[in-house]
Scaffold this active site. Structure first.
Site, PDB file in Angstrom:
ATOM      1  N   THR A 284       0.846  -1.196   0.000  1.00  0.00           N
ATOM      2  CA  THR A 284       0.000   0.000   0.000  1.00  0.00           C
ATOM      3  C   THR A 284       0.877   1.238   0.000  1.00  0.00           C
ATOM      4  O   THR A 284       2.103   1.140  -0.030  1.00  0.00           O
ATOM      5  CB  THR A 284      -0.899   0.048   1.257  1.00  0.00           C
ATOM      6  OG1 THR A 284      -0.067   0.315   2.392  1.00  0.00           O
ATOM      7  CG2 THR A 284      -1.657  -1.244   1.460  1.00  0.00           C
ATOM      8  N   ARG A 285       0.239   2.389   0.076  1.00  0.00           N
ATOM      9  CA  ARG A 285       0.964   3.652   0.238  1.00  0.00           C
ATOM     10  C   ARG A 285       1.207   3.957   1.714  1.00  0.00           C
ATOM     11  O   ARG A 285       1.735   5.004   2.043  1.00  0.00           O
ATOM     12  CB  ARG A 285       0.170   4.806  -0.379  1.00  0.00           C
ATOM     13  CG  ARG A 285       0.205   4.865  -1.875  1.00  0.00           C
ATOM     14  CD  ARG A 285      -0.551   6.081  -2.441  1.00  0.00           C
ATOM     15  NE  ARG A 285      -0.824   7.136  -1.503  1.00  0.00           N
ATOM     16  CZ  ARG A 285      -1.988   7.299  -0.850  1.00  0.00           C
ATOM     17  NH1 ARG A 285      -2.981   6.459  -1.033  1.00  0.00           N
ATOM     18  NH2 ARG A 285      -2.153   8.300  -0.028  1.00  0.00           N
ATOM     19  N   LYS A 286       0.824   3.070   2.596  1.00  0.00           N
ATOM     20  CA  LYS A 286       0.987   3.290   4.041  1.00  0.00           C
ATOM     21  C   LYS A 286       2.438   3.010   4.422  1.00  0.00           C
ATOM     22  O   LYS A 286       2.765   2.018   5.056  1.00  0.00           O
ATOM     23  CB  LYS A 286       0.033   2.410   4.832  1.00  0.00           C
ATOM     24  CG  LYS A 286      -1.424   2.723   4.569  1.00  0.00           C
ATOM     25  CD  LYS A 286      -2.324   1.754   5.282  1.00  0.00           C
ATOM     26  CE  LYS A 286      -3.781   2.026   4.912  1.00  0.00           C
ATOM     27  NZ  LYS A 286      -4.669   0.999   5.410  1.00  0.00           N
ATOM     28  N   THR A 287       3.301   3.914   3.995  1.00  0.00           N
ATOM     29  CA  THR A 287       4.734   3.758   4.219  1.00  0.00           C
ATOM     30  C   THR A 287       5.217   4.802   5.221  1.00  0.00           C
ATOM     31  O   THR A 287       4.535   5.785   5.493  1.00  0.00           O
ATOM     32  CB  THR A 287       5.508   3.920   2.895  1.00  0.00           C
ATOM     33  OG1 THR A 287       5.180   5.201   2.332  1.00  0.00           O
ATOM     34  CG2 THR A 287       5.139   2.834   1.895  1.00  0.00           C
ATOM     35  N   THR A 288       6.398   4.565   5.718  1.00  0.00           N
ATOM     36  CA  THR A 288       7.025   5.522   6.624  1.00  0.00           C
ATOM     37  C   THR A 288       7.380   6.784   5.837  1.00  0.00           C
ATOM     38  O   THR A 288       7.913   6.675   4.722  1.00  0.00           O
ATOM     39  CB  THR A 288       8.308   4.896   7.216  1.00  0.00           C
ATOM     40  OG1 THR A 288       7.976   3.600   7.738  1.00  0.00           O
ATOM     41  CG2 THR A 288       8.893   5.767   8.304  1.00  0.00           C
TER      42      THR A 288
END
Length: 174
Positions: free
Chosen positions: A134-138
């Site tokens: 996903t785009r749920k990155t740091t």
């Protein structure tokens, strides 16, 4: 990662990380090593897994000194074992000392993501299921984390908001 991706999308992030760690100078290193001294260190694996981020590891040292030499004995995506020699880095000891933590932090994080992704991907082998990230990155780590997912056997979904339409509950509610 290809050289253009590294230069255009990664170098500035690595420089920011180095600037955060070396705000004016590495006082410890400069105290014990005030001038050039040739040295060589070994990168030895501490835990079994999938290695990822070797080019990033190398780039940290090159950004500090283009004369550094890195010799790899593995490549991204290889399964590695505890105690295995992965690389040797040689050049100015001051660069080795100043860059080691930043280089290792990227390598460890990316390898951890690749290892976990590989484990999950192995559960899905033989099925029609495709493992996507996903785009749920740091923050400021997306390029590294998404690369590590690919190295581990996963697939990248959208890199950013321009890559495709995806309507979620928040869009519908709005």
């Amino acid at each position: 990662m290809d050289k253009n991706t590294m230069r255009l999308n990664v170098d500035h992030l690595l420089i920011q990380a180095l600037q955060e760690d070396i705000t004016s100078e590495d006082v410890s290193t400069n105290a014990v090593m005030p001038s050039y001294q040739y040295g060589q260190v070994q990168l030895i694996c501490k835990e079994e897994g999938i290695i990822a981020g070797l080019e990033v590891f190398e780039r940290v040292f090159y950004l500090l000194d283009e004369n550094m030499e890195v010799k790899f004995y593995v490549k991204d995506g290889d399964a590695v074992k505890n105690g295995q020699l992965l690389a040797e880095v040689s050049g100015d000891v001051r660069v080795l000392l100043s860059g080691e933590r930043t280089a290792l932090n990227y390598l460890q994080r990316m390898s951890g993501i690749a290892t976990y992704t590989n484990r999950v991907a192995s559960y899905l082998k033989g099925s029609k299921t495709k493992l996507l990230d996903t785009r749920k990155t740091t923050p400021n780590m997306r390029v590294f984390e998404k690369y590590a997912v690919r190295v581990g056997g996963g697939n990248n979904h959208r890199y950013n908001l321009s890559d495709g339409v995806m309507l979620k509950d928040n869009h519908i509610a709005a």
